[in-house]
Design a protein around this motif. Structure first.
Motif, short mmCIF file in Angstrom:
data_model
loop_
_atom_site.label_atom_id
_atom_site.label_comp_id
_atom_site.label_asym_id
_atom_site.label_seq_id
_atom_site.Cartn_x
_atom_site.Cartn_y
_atom_site.Cartn_z
N GLY A 1 -3.90 48.09 36.95
CA GLY A 1 -5.17 47.33 36.29
C GLY A 1 -4.60 46.56 35.43
O GLY A 1 -5.89 46.08 34.64
N LYS A 2 -3.39 45.99 35.13
CA LYS A 2 -3.03 45.22 34.22
C LYS A 2 -3.89 43.91 34.36
O LYS A 2 -4.17 42.98 33.49
CB LYS A 2 -1.60 45.09 34.20
N SER A 3 -3.72 43.20 35.70
CA SER A 3 -4.23 41.79 35.79
C SER A 3 -5.68 41.97 35.61
O SER A 3 -6.46 40.81 35.19
CB SER A 3 -3.95 41.19 37.24
N THR A 4 -6.34 42.97 36.22
CA THR A 4 -7.97 43.19 35.85
C THR A 4 -8.15 43.07 34.41
O THR A 4 -9.18 42.32 33.88
CB THR A 4 -8.41 44.38 36.53
N THR A 5 -7.53 43.72 33.63
CA THR A 5 -7.78 43.57 32.13
C THR A 5 -7.45 42.37 31.64
O THR A 5 -8.27 41.95 30.49
CB THR A 5 -6.93 44.83 31.33
N MET A 6 -6.29 41.64 32.03
CA MET A 6 -6.22 40.41 31.39
C MET A 6 -7.26 39.26 31.70
O MET A 6 -7.50 38.46 30.98
CB MET A 6 -4.77 39.98 32.02
N LYS A 7 -7.40 39.40 33.07
CA LYS A 7 -8.77 38.50 33.51
C LYS A 7 -9.98 38.98 32.83
O LYS A 7 -10.73 37.75 32.40
CB LYS A 7 -8.87 38.63 34.78
N ILE A 8 -10.38 40.01 32.11
CA ILE A 8 -11.50 40.54 31.55
C ILE A 8 -11.23 39.69 30.04
O ILE A 8 -12.23 39.19 29.62
CB ILE A 8 -11.75 41.89 31.50
N THR B 1 -9.65 37.35 29.20
CA THR B 1 -9.80 35.75 29.10
C THR B 1 -11.02 35.32 29.35
O THR B 1 -11.19 34.04 29.50
CB THR B 1 -8.73 35.31 29.99
N GLY B 2 -11.87 36.19 29.94
CA GLY B 2 -13.24 35.82 30.33
C GLY B 2 -13.40 35.09 31.77
O GLY B 2 -14.51 34.62 32.19
N TYR B 3 -12.31 35.48 32.50
CA TYR B 3 -12.26 34.94 33.99
C TYR B 3 -13.13 36.18 34.73
O TYR B 3 -13.28 35.92 36.16
CB TYR B 3 -10.99 34.89 34.54
N LEU B 4 -13.35 37.22 34.29
CA LEU B 4 -14.05 38.39 35.05
C LEU B 4 -14.74 39.21 33.94
O LEU B 4 -14.42 39.33 32.78
CB LEU B 4 -12.88 39.16 35.60
N GLY B 5 -15.89 39.71 34.35
CA GLY B 5 -16.80 40.32 33.59
C GLY B 5 -16.34 41.77 33.70
O GLY B 5 -15.88 42.32 34.81
N ASP C 1 -2.73 24.66 21.74
CA ASP C 1 -2.09 25.35 20.60
C ASP C 1 -3.00 26.63 20.37
O ASP C 1 -3.54 26.82 18.95
CB ASP C 1 -1.91 24.59 19.37
N PRO C 2 -3.36 27.47 21.15
CA PRO C 2 -3.83 28.66 21.19
C PRO C 2 -3.48 29.85 20.03
O PRO C 2 -2.41 29.79 19.97
CB PRO C 2 -3.96 29.25 22.50
N LYS C 3 -4.37 30.42 19.55
CA LYS C 3 -4.02 31.68 18.67
C LYS C 3 -3.66 32.98 19.46
O LYS C 3 -2.98 33.65 18.88
CB LYS C 3 -5.09 31.99 17.64
N VAL C 4 -3.95 32.88 20.62
CA VAL C 4 -3.66 34.02 21.37
C VAL C 4 -3.25 33.52 22.91
O VAL C 4 -3.61 32.73 23.33
CB VAL C 4 -5.03 34.72 21.60
N LEU C 5 -1.91 34.28 23.27
CA LEU C 5 -1.26 33.85 24.43
C LEU C 5 -1.38 34.95 25.36
O LEU C 5 -0.81 35.89 25.07
CB LEU C 5 0.08 33.34 23.93
N ILE C 6 -1.89 35.02 26.60
CA ILE C 6 -1.86 35.89 27.45
C ILE C 6 -1.03 35.60 28.78
O ILE C 6 -1.46 34.53 29.37
CB ILE C 6 -3.50 36.26 27.80
N LEU C 7 0.02 36.24 28.79
CA LEU C 7 1.07 35.97 30.09
C LEU C 7 1.03 37.20 30.83
O LEU C 7 1.51 38.15 30.73
CB LEU C 7 2.42 35.86 29.40
N ASP C 8 0.55 36.85 32.25
CA ASP C 8 0.69 37.65 33.20
C ASP C 8 2.00 37.67 34.25
O ASP C 8 1.79 36.73 34.83
CB ASP C 8 -0.58 37.81 34.28
#
Length: 305
Positions: A40-47, A49-53, A151-158
Motif C-alpha cells: 500500500g506504499k504507492s497508494t498512500t503516496m498517490k493519495i 500527492t492528490g493524484y488519488l482520492g 522548490d517544493p517544501k515537501v518531496l515525495i519519492l517513490d
C-alpha cells in the motif's frame, strides 16, 4: 507537522489497499516509508500527492488539506513516482521548462530554476539530449529535477533508486540528503541499506496496515522482547547445555564452537552462560549481544502470519 496522515483508508471493491494508517513527518526529516510489494506504499503516496482520492481519512501537507485544496497542495509538493513518467522525445531542458509551466511557475523564474536543478542533479552534459537517449540513471535524475524544479517544501519519492547501479545510487542518495536540509522528504523503498543510510524515522506498513513507526535508532534495536547473543567456545559443545538455560529460546550453531542464542533477558542469559562455562569447564572465548539487522526486523514485521 509538515505531513500529517490521519486514519487513511483506501478500498478497491472488496480489497482494503490501505486501512486506517496514521503518521507524521516534520520539516528537515527524511521519513522512510517501507513495506513489501503490494503493501500500500504507492497508494498512500498517490493519495498524499492528490493524484488519488481516499475512501476515508485525510492528508494534510503544510496545513493544507490535500483533498479539499489539491491545487494549493501540489504547489508545495515535489513528486517522483515509482514509474518515472517522462516525454522521451523532448530534450531535457525542454521537458523541465514545460514542467515549470505545468507547475504554474512565473515565466521569468523558469529559466533560472531549470538551470539550477540541471546543475543540482548533474545533468549539465545531458541537458541538450533527448530524454529517450538517456540511461536509466540519468532519466531518474531528470525525474528528480522536475520534482525539485518549483522548490517544493515537501518531496515525495517513490522508489527513486530502483534499477540504478551502485554509483548512481550513491549519487542520488547524496542529492536527497542535501535537499532534505530545508524540506520534508517522504522516501519509499524496500531496500534496507537505503533506508539505513538515509532516513531519520521509519514507518512500515504491511497489507495496508501500519506495523511500525520509530526513529531509525530505535528501529535498529528490534521489535521483540528477545535479543541475540553470540557465544564462542574454543570447540563445539553439546547445544542441549545452552538450551537448558531458562532465558534461552533458541540456539543456532553458526560455525564450529560459535552459537547464536535467542534470549528473553540478555543480562540474566549472559550470567547463566558464564556460570555454565565455569561449572562445566567449557573454554569460553567470546560473548556479545548482537543487534538484529534491518532485513531481519523487516522480515519479522512483514512476514506471512
Amino acid at each position: 507537522m509538515s505531513i500529517e496522515i490521519q486514519n487513511l483508508t483506501k478500498i478497491y471493491g472488496q480489497q482494503k489497499a490501505v486501512h486506517e494508517i496514521s503518521f507524521t513527518a516534520k520539516k528537515g526529516e527524511i521519513l522512510g516509508f517501507l513495506g513489501p510489494n503490494g503493501a500500500g506504499k504507492s497508494t498512500t503516496m498517490k493519495i498524499a500527492t492528490g493524484y488519488l482520492g481516499a475512501t476515508a481519512g485525510k492528508v494534510m501537507v503544510e496545513g493544507i488539506d490535500v483533498e479539499k485544496n489539491p491545487i494549493e497542495a501540489k504547489k508545495i509538493i515535489g513528486y517522483l513516482p515509482e514509474h518515472n513518467p517522462l516525454y522521451l522525445d523532448m530534450f531535457v531542458h525542454e521537458f523541465l521548462a514545460f514542467s515549470g509551466k505545468v507547475n504554474q511557475m512565473k515565466v521569468s523564474d523558469i529559466k533560472r530554476e531549470v538551470k539550477r536543478v540541471i546543475a543540482m542533479c548533474g545533468l549539465m552534459l545531458e541537458q541538450n539530449k533527448k530524454i529517450g537517449q538517456l540511461s536509466k540513471g540519468y532519466r531518474q535524475r531528470v525525474g528528480l529535477a522536475q520534482a525539485l524544479l518549483h522548490d517544493p517544501k515537501v518531496l515525495i519519492l517513490d522508489e527513486p533508486t530502483t534499477g540504478l547501479d551502485p554509483n548512481q545510487i550513491l549519487e542520488i542518495r547524496k542529492l536527497i540528503k542535501e535537499v532534505s536540509k530545508n524540506k520534508t522528504v517522504l522516501f519509499s523503498s524496500h531496500i534496507m541499506q537505503e533506508v539505513e543510510a538515509l532516513c531519520d524515522r521509519v514507518v512500515v506498513i504491511n497489507k495496508g496496515e501500519l506495523v511500525a513507526n520509530k526513529p531509525i535508532e530505535e528501529f535498529s534495536k528490534g521489535i521483540t522482547e528477545e535479543t541475540q547473543l553470540r557465544v564462542e567456545f574454543k570447540s563445539s559443545i553439546d547445544t542441549d547445555l545452552l538450551k537448558g538455560i531458562s532465558e534461552v529460546k533458541g540456539v543456532e550453531e553458526i560455525q564450529e564452537g560459535v552459537y547464536r542464542l535467542r534470549v528473553t533477558n540478555s543480562e540474566e542469559a549472559r550470567s547463566a552462560v558464564f556460570k555454565l562455562a565455569g561449572e562445566s569447564n567449557l573454554p569460553l572465548v567470546g560473548l556479545q549481544e548482537e543487534e538484529s539487522s534491518f532485513d531481519e526486523i523487516f522480515h519479522l514485521l512483514t512476514k506471512e502470519q
